[in-house]
Write an enzyme that holds these catalytic residues in place. Sequence first.
Site: not given
Length: 460
Positions: A90, A169, A293, A307, A338
């Site tokens: 606990h 658009h 690359s 990222n 909890s």
Amino acid sequence: MTRFPAQPISPLDGRYRAAVTELGEYLSEAGLNRARVQVEVEWLITLTDRSMFGSSPLSVDEIESLRALYLEFGQADIDWLAEKEAVTRHDVKAVEYLVRDRLSALGLDRIAELTHIACTSEDINNLAYALTVSAAVQSIWLPKLRLVLDALRTKAVDFRAVPMLARTHGQPATPTTMGRELAVTVYRLERIALQIEANEYLGKFSGATGTFAAHLVADPEADWPTISREFVQGLGLDWNPLTTQIESHDWQAELYGKISHANRVLHNLATDIWTYISIGYFRQIPVAGATGSSTMPHKVNPIRFENAEANLELSSAILDSLAATLVTSRLQRDLTDSSAQRNIGVGFGHSLLALDNILGGLGQIDLAEDVLAADLDTNWEVLGEAIQTVIRAEVTAGRSTIEDPYAVLKELTRGKRIGQADLVEFLNGLDIGDAAKERLLALTPSTYIGLSDSLVDYLP
């Protein structure tokens, strides 16, 4: 196959640890336990200050030594709690035992029985979470957001007058400026930041079912609601007088919803800048030694913004889940909160990592004004809106008899690329007043930006 030593599962504790490590000061098990010790200690000081249950006020030195238990909380305490919790099973009880142990070492055994008196575990936990989340937001997350806003604001001002073809658009549309577009994002985020700064951090301290039942039996004369309110507010939190065993977590749902909202605005920013990079509006500044690359040496990938997108999505998924889960507790208490709350740091960690990526990405791009200018110069058809609006005004003023100006410009421009010469020829043949014709003949895609420049002045 050789077995590894223990490895982090979350990339926040592995690959990206350096970017989020500050959050561990608050949104970690150690940070939570330090805050629990703080609540237990401050409760002892509150009780003794009021001479509750026959106690006497502590001396200034004794109070100072007590507060040192959380102000100087460190690795030895972390290890002690881990060993004790392995026995107690606990976490809050282990904290109680730690405080009792330290009281003995300080020669304060006389108040040992006041430790955790009239408390349920959630009285300690809800206040500890409010303290740690508040500190993480105010000390770490918001300052990082402010750095991003400062970087965006600088670029908005620098590029406020740089004309840019808009793409409603995804199609060529009425021009704007790059600065004004960035200012839109700053304005959005500033509103959310102010809402986050104003968020309440509620706390309860009223016992096993929120009724002060044990308190009243132990001391029927005490004004327990006032004591509770003053104690919670003394911690710098807002008091919640009506709860079950748990504080209802509505403030958490509100906060995580706002953080998630900010995440989504930042996600929109990341995807827009990625798009501007892809069409050449922004040039990326190569980083010495970096690889874009593994096979194409020419590439500089917009990985910072990519990222950021991924981490913002992860953060919002976690924070949205917390906001939905934490507001529900069966009857007077269940423990779903909890496990859920132990992931608060993960939600904030992915958002903080995204902010770090965006900030780094903004520092590695330059505006390609030549590309923006060339794009505008090949899209003279975007002046169709201006021309048909002027014609309609001229018709209304009685200076033109052209019927259906919109259809006239639609016939001229829709689905077509037209150049300056085409428009000049068309305008010279228009039945409109001389002043209006002169204004239209002087207009170019790069000057058709309305009030874009001055609108940046509305930045907060």
